[in-house]
Design an enzyme around this catalytic site. Sequence first.
Site, PDB file in Angstrom:
ATOM      1  N   ASP A 268      11.046   1.094   6.562  1.00 18.33           N
ATOM      2  CA  ASP A 268      10.872  -0.037   5.624  1.00 18.33           C
ATOM      3  C   ASP A 268      12.360  -0.066   4.601  1.00 18.33           C
ATOM      4  O   ASP A 268      12.792   1.139   4.973  1.00 18.33           O
ATOM      5  CB  ASP A 268       9.593  -0.010   4.842  1.00 18.33           C
TER       6      ASP A 268
HETATM    7  C1  GLC Z   1       9.922  -4.805   1.993  1.00 17.74           C
HETATM    8  C2  GLC Z   1       8.427  -4.664   2.696  1.00 17.74           C
HETATM    9  C3  GLC Z   1       8.806  -4.967   4.167  1.00 17.74           C
HETATM   10  C4  GLC Z   1       9.786  -5.927   4.529  1.00 17.74           C
HETATM   11  C5  GLC Z   1      10.860  -5.389   4.339  1.00 17.74           C
HETATM   12  C6  GLC Z   1      12.098  -6.391   4.221  1.00 17.74           C
HETATM   13  O1  GLC Z   1       9.967  -3.862   1.237  1.00 17.74           O
HETATM   14  O2  GLC Z   1       7.692  -3.780   2.393  1.00 17.74           O
HETATM   15  O3  GLC Z   1       7.386  -5.539   4.512  1.00 17.74           O
HETATM   16  O4  GLC Z   1       9.613  -6.505   5.719  1.00 17.74           O
HETATM   17  O5  GLC Z   1      11.157  -5.037   2.812  1.00 17.74           O
HETATM   18  O6  GLC Z   1      12.108  -7.327   3.362  1.00 17.74           O
END
Ligand code: GLC
Length: 730
Positions: A268
Amino acid sequence: MKYTSLRSCWTLLALGASVLSPMAFGQEVYRDTTKSLEVRVNDLLGKLTLEEKVGLIHASSKFSTAGVPRLHIPPLWMSDGPHGVREEIGPDTWNPAGRTDDFSTAVPVGINLAATWDPEMGKLSGTTIGQEALVRNKNIMLGPGVNIMRTPLNGRNFEYLGEDPFLAGQMAVGFIEGEQSQGIAACVKHFAANNQETQRNSINVEMDDRTLHEIYLPAFKAAVKQGNVLSVMGAYNRFRGVYCCENPFLLNTLLKGEWGFKGLVMSDWGGAHSTEGSVRGGLDLEMGTNGPYEKNYLANPFIEGLKSGIYPMSLLDEKVSRVLRVLIATHAVDTKPTGSINTRQHQMNARKVAEEGIVLLKNDHDILPIDDSKVHSIAVIGRVATQKVAYGGQSSGIKAFYEVPILEGLLNRFGSKVTVSYSPGYPEIKRPRKGTQKPSVSDSDKALIDQAVKSARQSEIAIVVVGLNHNYDTESSDRPDMKLPAGQDELVSRVLAANPKTIVVLSSGSPVEMGRWLYRVPALVECWYGGMEAGNAVARVLAGDVNPSGKLPCTFPQKLEDTPTAAFNSYPGENGTETYLEGLLVGYRWYDAKKIQPLFPFGFGLSYTKFDYSGISVVQDTLPSQVVLQVANSGPKDGEEVVQVYVHPLNPSVPRPPQELKAFKKIMLSSGEKKSVALNLPANALAYYEPSRKCWVIEKGTYEILVGSSSRDIRLRQTVTIGSTMLVQD
Ligand code: GLC
């Protein structure tokens, strides 16, 4: 998986033209679609320098890798999310790029999709997003999110697929198959145990092995083993003390080892925390780490470690192979399918999914559907009727090509024949700042209510639209409680007193408390956040153009105190650690075990028609493999029913939930029609996870197979007996 068939038809095409095969023109093996994926991956891997390889396993912009310019290999592009292709971000900030060519189709949110109880709707959403991702030049779409609804307060419940692992898994598989059928990689997230937003970047989650394997892993496992998902996103939180994005147990032992996952694991955004942990803990692609990209944990520090011999090249090649597998599988080095975007078909797909997920919760005296040939005036009340929510909720928000709020949908459907009035009824739904007193109903609020009551009194029917928005249902924070904000309860009560013909439409991403007025409301529907066509979907259901067929993917408890996490005080955790003390007893498992009466049970949803069940039989060899029954539509309207199968172990030797969902099927029946329905049971339908043996066990004994229209509306049951205990390889 459809995508495989797509690849096999590529092979057929190429074989048919073998004399003109790509190789005839001296094309590189890795670009040759007649070759297997593994052959192409290994060919390309062998052509890359050390620096080129490392450029493929960390971010070189907010949502892309570096690619390999020397070989004309483009960056791997990612985009959120589960509800459509997000607007262009950055490239190196979190700010929108401010483009005018990045509007897209906003499909309904995850919980709305789950409420359809139809994997074909998952496929429809996934296919729609996949086709649009092709036009927007993406390789990986960052969804579906499948984290289990452990507490109704999780801010991201709206994005996910409810409280049951089997339902969530099957809906995710449909979505993944749809998206990947278009040559786009799906990314199941957030692996694992990311069940709250409070302290999401650091909270350490502890739970026993049975809870992990029986509740929090199955949806991910289905995505990998049944859906063949091409990528997995590690969660921000820690699990048993180790960050999920560098957790050898989760990523190497379970995901890549036991489950045989061949795709890539990405972090993430900002979920990686060290070079050593990322390299050896199973991370393949580092995204979102702050600071210069070359300083990423898997960038220069990793190169130094490789050159100094700390890390063997095999560790790098293993990661790069996984990235190349996704890069090649998504046509980065051959001809991409063309795709389509913002088409009428996509918009109708969004409306279909929204309609199929609307849940009719009450309909006393068949007040619904509204007959526009008999009704002359409708008072629509409530600001939620005018709000546009597709853009909200942070990463899953979509800059929709357009969005039809509920009021507009009602005007579209009824406005030509019926006088439709509108009054806001309550103030903007904003989040009171932490620590500020919850505002009581102020004088200006009272004026809004008085105006609404007056319009209700002057109309034949009142439609009160209540709910939340992304000030409450959002990434990065959890809800403070389950209450409806902005004095909505007071409004509903006052409108009901003024006009007994009041229909309540609830738009929320998770359960809310309604006890104050529910018993007096004759009709209630839950419409979640239904995407760009939400308003039209709601209006078509209220008008009876569509017979509602949604079922709750989560329990609606009477009050927060009834929830398992409240009973154990096991949320949001203490001193940075969250222990899942409720164990297996999540959602309906808890309310069944404790015999707590919810407002509305898991799997519940009414119809404008009536379904009768009869004639159950269970096909059993060593194990029960299929449940067969007859379902009849004895009501006045054509409609769809979700037949649900639960397993209830009698006298188990280990603690087990009273019943667990193990099969479901949505069927269409014309009025008066009766048909035989067969539901296949998975091999481990009767099994529980045995930690001491690290496998699934089906215990000798008797089990009840329960078939019903909801978890609390069991219509048929049959006992089956297992003669001897056995282990199940799943
Ligand atoms: C965010 C979310 C994730 C998302 C990523 C990119 O923090 O937790 O679900 O796909 O960052 O935006």
